[in-house]
Write a protein that holds these residues in place. Structure first.
Motif, PDB file in Angstrom:
ATOM      1  N   LEU A  44       0.617  -1.032   0.086  1.00 55.62           N
ATOM      2  CA  LEU A  44      -0.351  -0.089   0.459  1.00 55.62           C
ATOM      3  C   LEU A  44       0.841   1.405   0.155  1.00 55.62           C
ATOM      4  N   LYS A  45       1.793   0.869   0.727  1.00 56.14           N
ATOM      5  CA  LYS A  45       3.225   1.904   0.741  1.00 56.14           C
ATOM      6  C   LYS A  45       3.419   2.131  -0.626  1.00 56.14           C
ATOM      7  N   VAL A  46       4.285   1.596  -1.099  1.00 50.80           N
ATOM      8  CA  VAL A  46       4.375   1.365  -2.336  1.00 50.80           C
ATOM      9  C   VAL A  46       3.863   2.399  -3.231  1.00 50.80           C
ATOM     10  N   LEU A  47       2.746   1.748  -3.684  1.00 46.48           N
ATOM     11  CA  LEU A  47       1.618   2.245  -4.684  1.00 46.48           C
ATOM     12  C   LEU A  47       0.946   3.813  -4.010  1.00 46.48           C
ATOM     13  N   GLN A  48       1.319   4.618  -2.978  1.00 47.35           N
ATOM     14  CA  GLN A  48       1.048   5.610  -2.185  1.00 47.35           C
ATOM     15  C   GLN A  48       1.900   6.534  -3.112  1.00 47.35           C
ATOM     16  N   TYR A  69      11.833   6.116 -10.423  1.00 51.29           N
ATOM     17  CA  TYR A  69      11.537   5.943  -8.908  1.00 51.29           C
ATOM     18  C   TYR A  69      10.333   4.500  -9.107  1.00 51.29           C
ATOM     19  N   PHE A  70       9.876   4.563 -10.480  1.00 52.26           N
ATOM     20  CA  PHE A  70       9.164   3.681 -11.062  1.00 52.26           C
ATOM     21  C   PHE A  70       9.349   2.894 -11.047  1.00 52.26           C
ATOM     22  N   ILE A  71      10.493   1.693 -11.808  1.00 51.65           N
ATOM     23  CA  ILE A  71      11.248   1.194 -12.156  1.00 51.65           C
ATOM     24  C   ILE A  71      11.294   0.583 -10.202  1.00 51.65           C
ATOM     25  N   THR A  72      12.359   0.859  -9.431  1.00 46.96           N
ATOM     26  CA  THR A  72      12.144   0.812  -8.330  1.00 46.96           C
ATOM     27  C   THR A  72      11.346   0.256  -7.866  1.00 46.96           C
ATOM     28  N   LEU A  73      10.983   0.847  -7.647  1.00 46.34           N
ATOM     29  CA  LEU A  73       9.049   0.486  -7.328  1.00 46.34           C
ATOM     30  C   LEU A  73       8.360  -0.273  -7.973  1.00 46.34           C
ATOM     31  N   CYS A  74       8.317  -0.381  -8.430  1.00 47.90           N
ATOM     32  CA  CYS A  74       8.483  -2.010  -9.273  1.00 47.90           C
ATOM     33  C   CYS A  74       8.673  -3.091  -8.892  1.00 47.90           C
ATOM     34  N   LEU A 123      -2.614  -3.165  -9.619  1.00 49.30           N
ATOM     35  CA  LEU A 123      -2.769  -2.705 -11.415  1.00 49.30           C
ATOM     36  C   LEU A 123      -3.356  -1.619 -12.613  1.00 49.30           C
ATOM     37  N   ASP A 124      -3.939  -1.320 -11.244  1.00 46.27           N
ATOM     38  CA  ASP A 124      -4.481   0.215 -11.368  1.00 46.27           C
ATOM     39  C   ASP A 124      -4.021   1.643 -11.318  1.00 46.27           C
ATOM     40  N   THR A 125      -3.058   1.257 -10.194  1.00 47.78           N
ATOM     41  CA  THR A 125      -1.950   2.489  -9.727  1.00 47.78           C
ATOM     42  C   THR A 125      -1.070   2.282 -10.853  1.00 47.78           C
ATOM     43  N   VAL A 126       0.265   0.943 -10.817  1.00 43.96           N
ATOM     44  CA  VAL A 126       0.859   0.509 -11.879  1.00 43.96           C
ATOM     45  C   VAL A 126       1.023   1.644 -13.762  1.00 43.96           C
ATOM     46  N   TYR A 127      -0.224   0.942 -13.719  1.00 40.65           N
ATOM     47  CA  TYR A 127      -0.757   1.471 -15.140  1.00 40.65           C
ATOM     48  C   TYR A 127      -0.955   3.373 -14.498  1.00 40.65           C
TER      49      TYR A 127
END
Length: 607
Positions: free
Chosen positions: A93-97, A115-120, A143-147
């Motif tokens: 949840l924190k990673v998505l936030q 940052y996106f690559i690290t969080l993925c 998936l919603d947040t990543v997209y």
């Protein structure tokens, strides 16, 4: 005696010592988080990484550190440890936030992409550890947040999504080809040793997923991968249409000119795009798209278009409310036929025909606002062109051939749809491919009256000079084909030109009185058509085909078309040369075209 000397900044060693000494239970978690926050710098990261190897501590505070660490250069190993040892529910949840808040940062989004690559990478580790009753709830939010955070123009971000998908679906695939992009996955958090990860601390036997969870999660992953594929194809010039055209019609390749197939074989950046889309298609293959029959695929393709299907509220009982992206599936199918032909790859081939299948898809995806749809979804529309080239090359016109009932009354509507692509698509090579298909479909219509009607409609009603020019070319091809075949039909008789001569050679006598600005506007709007019409006059009144010109036509078009246009071309060329008008945007082309037009018109043997 008191001094006013400022307090000395603590050394890195002193900061690290304090971090070690203050670890809970020496301080409470909130105090310790404050100490870490105030101490944060790249220099303390090795020590912090060592501290975070404490499973109990990281399970307790790890999720709070994600936002602190993401901005600190070199923090990937700490974040990886948090993903391995932190509470997976909280950390996900924190990673998505954090992902939502940091993507898009920096010039051209490059910092946000890092940052996106690290969080993925963190999410890939976390999902292997998560043990809950309904993992699909976490997956939908993820998936919603990543997209929404994904930048499809970034090769590295796309590679990170591929890696994430493989982690979640537990599919093992070979790594992406080496450089193809020199930084692919370089900065991603990743671990191959799952024994270093802690178990989910909140898991118990009651948290085993329900029996329907695997299918729900597969559906979510199918929706996601089709969304990603469509975003990638729409945001990167993959030149599928140009390359499929080169493969299917090698005789059309201009000698000495570099082909798109050569470019994609030689340029690393282009090869990387092919590698990435191939990996995306492979992930989709792992989700069983390749096993679907064409009727199953068609049902998805023709469903109402939903641009962001994952954005709706998640209800496991109504999972079908979240739709697979029809546009993304269309891009995937186009990749199948493109890669199957151009790369000789083992890919599925859809059991479809130009009529009625492809026509229905064209109508569906071009919609009621063609210009907007084509400009906003160039890759999706290019995929339609790729399928059209493939169907034409495979002679898959209609289930029962050219005269099939599904084709009989649909040539003109189909022609209208495909020519919209040849007018509005932003890529000139896609426009060219659409034009080639439009000509092929026109010539394949078995009804000669239909073919003439399509040409007349274009010449009379079309507002695009480039398309009218194509109509003139197609008319010439019909005349030549009829002569070669010894036909006695419409295109072998002066009757054909009785009906089209007034749109083919319109009355331009008004140009005799027009000022230079009027002539310039006339030329800017209609030059492609008039250059082609002049060429057609040279063709028609030459020795081989002059018998097709109705009596009196030569004198009539000389008066109403050739002489006014010739005089206008001379006047315009002189005015541009003398600087009497503001130079057109494409000054050199204008001067050259006017010269060609003048030379062509002067050679038309009308006497």
């Amino acid at each position: 005696m008191a001094t006013n000397e400022p307090a000395k900044e603590p050394t890195t060693e002193e900061v690290i010592q304090r971090l070690k000494e203050s670890r809970p239970p020496a301080s409470d978690r909130f105090t310790y988080l404050t100490i870490i926050d105030k101490s944060m710098s790249p220099e303390i990261l090795p020590a912090l990484h060592e501290i975070l190897e404490d499973v109990e501590l990281t399970s307790d505070i790890g999720w709070d550190l994600v936002e602190m660490l993401i901005h600190v250069p070199g923090s990937e190993s700490c974040l990886e440890t948090i993903a391995r040892l932190g509470n997976p529910r909280e950390v996900i949840l924190k990673v998505l936030q954090v992902m939502e808040s940091v993507t898009g940062e920096g010039e051209n989004g490059s910092v946000g992409n890092k940052y996106f690559i690290t969080l993925c990478g963190m999410l890939g580790i976390l999902y292997k550890r998560l043990q809950v009753k309904t993992p699909s709830r976490f997956l939908h939010t993820t998936l919603d947040t990543v997209y929404r955070s994904y930048d499809p123009t970034s090769a590295e971000s796309t590679a990170a999504i591929i890696s994430l998908m493989q982690s979640i679906s537990a599919q093992k695939r070979p790594p992406l080809p080496s450089r193809q992009s020199s930084t692919l996955l370089e900065t991603a958090v990743h671990t191959s040793d799952e024994t270093k990860s802690a178990p989910d601390p909140e898991a118990d036997n009651s948290d085993k997923p329900g029996a329907d969870e695997p299918e729900i999660m597969s559906h979510l992953l199918r929706c996601f991968i089709t969304c990603v594929i469509e975003a990638f194809v729409n945001s990167n010039s993959l030149e599928w249409a140009a390359r499929t055209l080169e493969y299917t019609y090698p005789e059309r390749i201009v000698p000495g000119r570099k082909t798109m197939m050569q470019a994609f074989n030689e340029v690393d950046e282009l090869k990387a795009k092919d590698a990435l889309v191939g990996q995306l298609a492979a992930v989709a293959g792992d989700l069983d798209f390749a096993k679907m029959s064409f009727p199953e695929l068609r049902e998805i393709l023709q469903a109402p278009i939903v641009r962001d299907p994952l954005a709706i509220d998640f209800d496991p009982a109504n999972i079908d409310d979240i739709k697979i992206s029809g546009g993304g599936l269309l891009c995937l199918i186009a990749y199948w036929v493109f890669a199957g032909d151009v790369f000789d790859a083992d890919q599925p081939r859809p059991e479809m025909h130009m009529f009625p299948d492809h026509q229905q898809l064209l109508k569906h995806y071009i919609g009621d606002d063609p210009q907007s749809e084509i400009l906003n979804n160039p890759g999706t529309i290019e995929s339609l062109v790729v399928l059209a080239i493939w169907l034409d090359g495979q002679k898959k016109l209609a289930p029962g051939g050219a005269a099939d009932a599904s084709a009989k009354d649909n040539y003109m509507p189909y022609h209208h749809l495909i020519t919209l692509v040849s007018v509005f698509h932003p890529n000139i090579r896609v426009r060219n491919a659409a034009t080639v298909i439009a000509g092929a479909v026109l010539h394949s219509d078995p009804d000669e009256d239909d073919r003439l009607a399509i040409l007349e409609d274009l010449l009379e009603n079309c507002m695009f000079a480039s398309l009218q020019a194509c109509a003139v070319t197609w008319l010439r091809e019909e005349v030549i084909s009829a002569r070669k075949a010894g036909s006695k039909g419409r295109f072998s008789s002066p009757d054909c030109f009785e009906s089209v001569q007034y749109t083919l050679f319109p009355d331009l006598t008004y140009l005799n009185e027009a000022d230079i600005d009027t002539m310039l506007d006339f030329w800017a709007e209609g030059s492609p058509f008039h250059l082609q019409a002049a060429n057609f006059a040279l063709f028609l009144f030459g020795k081989d085909y002059k018998d097709l010109a109705p009596a009196g036509m030569a004198a009539a078009i000389e008066h109403r078309y050739v002489q006014p246009l010739l005089q206008a071309a001379k006047s315009l060329a002189q005015a541009v040369d003398k600087g009497e008008v503001e130079k057109p945007e494409d000054h050199k082309n204008t001067v050259m075209e006017l010269g060609i037009l003048k030379d062509t018109l002067e050679r038309v043997p009308l006497q």
